[in-house]
Design an enzyme around this catalytic site. Structure first.
Site, PDB file in Angstrom:
ATOM      1  N   LYS A 193      19.558  14.834 -48.989  1.00 56.50           N
ATOM      2  CA  LYS A 193      18.907  14.667 -47.693  1.00 56.50           C
ATOM      3  C   LYS A 193      17.407  14.740 -47.883  1.00 56.50           C
ATOM      4  CE  LYS A 193      18.166  17.126 -43.307  1.00 56.50           C
ATOM      5  NZ  LYS A 193      18.558  18.247 -42.452  1.00 56.50           N
ATOM      6  N   GLU A 243      12.480  25.573 -32.895  1.00 54.44           N
ATOM      7  CA  GLU A 243      13.145  26.166 -34.061  1.00 54.44           C
ATOM      8  C   GLU A 243      12.479  27.440 -34.547  1.00 54.44           C
ATOM      9  OE1 GLU A 243      14.699  24.940 -38.565  1.00 54.44           O
ATOM     10  OE2 GLU A 243      13.688  23.457 -37.301  1.00 54.44           O
ATOM     11  N   GLU A 287      24.862  17.095 -41.595  1.00 56.42           N
ATOM     12  CA  GLU A 287      23.442  17.394 -41.748  1.00 56.42           C
ATOM     13  C   GLU A 287      23.165  18.862 -41.430  1.00 56.42           C
ATOM     14  OE1 GLU A 287      19.116  16.043 -39.869  1.00 56.42           O
ATOM     15  OE2 GLU A 287      20.903  14.864 -39.415  1.00 56.42           O
ATOM     16  N   GLU A 419      15.022   8.242 -32.725  1.00 56.14           N
ATOM     17  CA  GLU A 419      15.054   9.703 -32.689  1.00 56.14           C
ATOM     18  C   GLU A 419      13.646  10.286 -32.734  1.00 56.14           C
ATOM     19  OE1 GLU A 419      16.376  13.317 -35.634  1.00 56.14           O
ATOM     20  OE2 GLU A 419      17.878  11.765 -35.244  1.00 56.14           O
ATOM     21  N   LYS A 423      11.602  12.562 -29.986  1.00 55.43           N
ATOM     22  CA  LYS A 423      10.997  13.847 -30.307  1.00 55.43           C
ATOM     23  C   LYS A 423       9.511  13.856 -29.972  1.00 55.43           C
ATOM     24  CE  LYS A 423      14.235  15.137 -33.986  1.00 55.43           C
ATOM     25  NZ  LYS A 423      14.427  15.301 -35.456  1.00 55.43           N
TER      26      LYS A 423
END
Length: 436
Positions: A193, A243, A287, A419, A423
């Site tokens: 990834k 986060e 993921e 995406e 964001k």
């Protein structure tokens, strides 16, 4: 505060002392008074002292405004040593600031503020930090001059802006080429990834006020960490990040895997449909588990008894995420070690970390700087850092917006472009004229 300082100036024993001392005043609001009645953001915006740092964690339990500095550090290890050395006389000391994604040219900007205003529930605490390696008398005089220059809070109404130019780095064609390169590396087994980012540069006809932008973000971007680091009157870094990197309370550590994304909606039913899809998405679940596995591996030997909580949906204004919370007990309350092991997580860099970071540094068309690093504070008892996502660097007439997407086998460049559009919209929409 000035009266307390004047009394301190008359204390000859303290004046001859060295090291760090704190003057602390606490005020209690009536029970029926809302904490937001203390306009800390507007107060901090008005102050002439730099650096300035504003902090509000996503649970909204506290709000902190700090300005000026009595000590500065280029990494968390230096900061931790400073806290340990001065624990006897300044046990409530906090070090605030940013950690960069790249180690160079500056791995961190961490500082002990001159003045802290801390709002929690019905309590407002003012803390004045004094520091001098030889004698505090000289710093007491400097602190008095600092307090004399403080200004009353200012209002932060919405700022009308006129956009003159916008560009992406990379642009959409470059993004597709970058992802094809990354997918080829994943297919070849070079990495599992990699998280790739885009910078959007917006130029306006007038300087953009970072404080007004953050004030607007706080009104609409809920369940996020809101923080702003102002380096000068014209340069600032801000974020509305969902986060947490980690929260350490004593030897108890809480971190999380926030990975896997789908669009959100103002319509509750549509948002629930999208959230259901996200929960069942094999690609997004994979993921997220890659990030969980990486965190557990990184903490191996430093923590024990790690517990991974079931997945949950984090619904934000423009996107929704998969999150798994991880709890554990660390063997030593070492924040520098926690930062070294957890930053950058697989959610902002990739896996394995080294080849993913090499790919980012070699192929992304811009340095990340503070983006995808972390922001927060260190102290002896408790430390907390948020990942610097949904971020913006503001300087004069320009705003640099950052957003990224996790690329794994099966990722579609067009979907990933959408995406990062979603964001980036969390902050970009704050800069748009509502009349347009």
């Amino acid at each position: 505060m000035m009266q307390a300082l004047e009394q301190t100036l008359q204390d000859e024993t303290l004046c001859r002392a060295s090291g760090v001392r704190q003057l602390i005043l606490t005020f209690y609001h009536p029970e029926n008074r809302h904490p937001e009645s203390a306009p800390l953001l507007g107060w901090l915006a008005a102050q002439p002292h730099f650096p300035k740092f504003y902090w509000q964690p996503r649970d909204g339990t506290e709000t902190v405004a700090v300005c000026g500095q009595v000590a500065q550090f280029s990494d968390a290890q230096q900061a931790g040593q400073f806290l340990h050395h001065h624990a006897g006389h300044a046990g409530r000391l906090r070090v605030w600031g940013l950690n960069a994604f790249e180690a160079a040219p500056q791995p961190a900007c961490l500082f002990v503020p001159r003045l802290t205003l801390h709002q929690q529930a019905n309590t407002l605490t003012l803390t004045l930090n004094l520091a001098d390696p030889h004698a505090l008398q000289g710093d007491l005089v400097r602190a008095a001059a600092f307090l004399q220059q403080l200004q009353p809070a200012t209002l932060l109404p919405p700022q009308p802006l006129s956009l003159t130019h916008a560009s992406h780095q990379p642009d959409e064609a470059g993004w597709h080429a970058l992802l094809q390169h990354a997918l080829a590396g994943i297919a070849a087994g070079e990495m599992e990834k990699v998280v790739l980012a885009r910078k959007t540069v917006l130029t306006f006809s007038q300087p953009v006020d970072a404080w007004r932008m953050l004030a607007a973000s706080r009104q609409v971007n809920h369940h996020c960490y809101h923080f702003l680091m102002a380096f000068s009157p014209t340069a600032a870094f801000l974020s509305a990040s969902p986060e947490r990197l980690f929260l350490r309370q004593g030897d108890q550590l809480t971190t999380e895997a926030l990975a896997g994304t789908v669009a959100s909606s103002e319509d509750d039913h549509q948002a629930a449909v999208l959230a259901g899809w996200l929960m069942k998405s094999e690609k997004n679940q994979r993921e997220n588990w890659l990030v969980v596995d990486d965190i557990c591996r990184q903490l191996q030997g430093a923590a024990h008894g790690l517990d991974v909580m079931p997945p949950e949906i984090v619904r934000l204004r423009k996107v929704q995420h998969l999150r798994r919370t991880i709890h554990g007990q660390i063997r030593a309350a070492d924040d520098a070690l926690c930062l070294a092991r957890l930053q950058p997580t697989a959610a902002v860099a990739g896996l394995p970390r080294l080849p993913a970071r090499r790919f980012i540094l070699s192929h992304e068309p811009f340095p990340r700087g503070w983006y995808a690093g972390s922001a927060g504070y260190l102290s002896r008892e408790q430390s907390e850092f948020a990942v610097s996502l949904r971020s913006a660097w503001l300087e004069e007439h320009q705003v640099h917006l950052y957003a990224g997407a996790g690329i794994v086998a099966g990722s579609d460049p067009a979907q990933e472009w959408q995406e990062i559009e979603n964001k980036a919209a969390g902050l970009r929409t704050l800069l748009e004229d509502p009349a347009e």
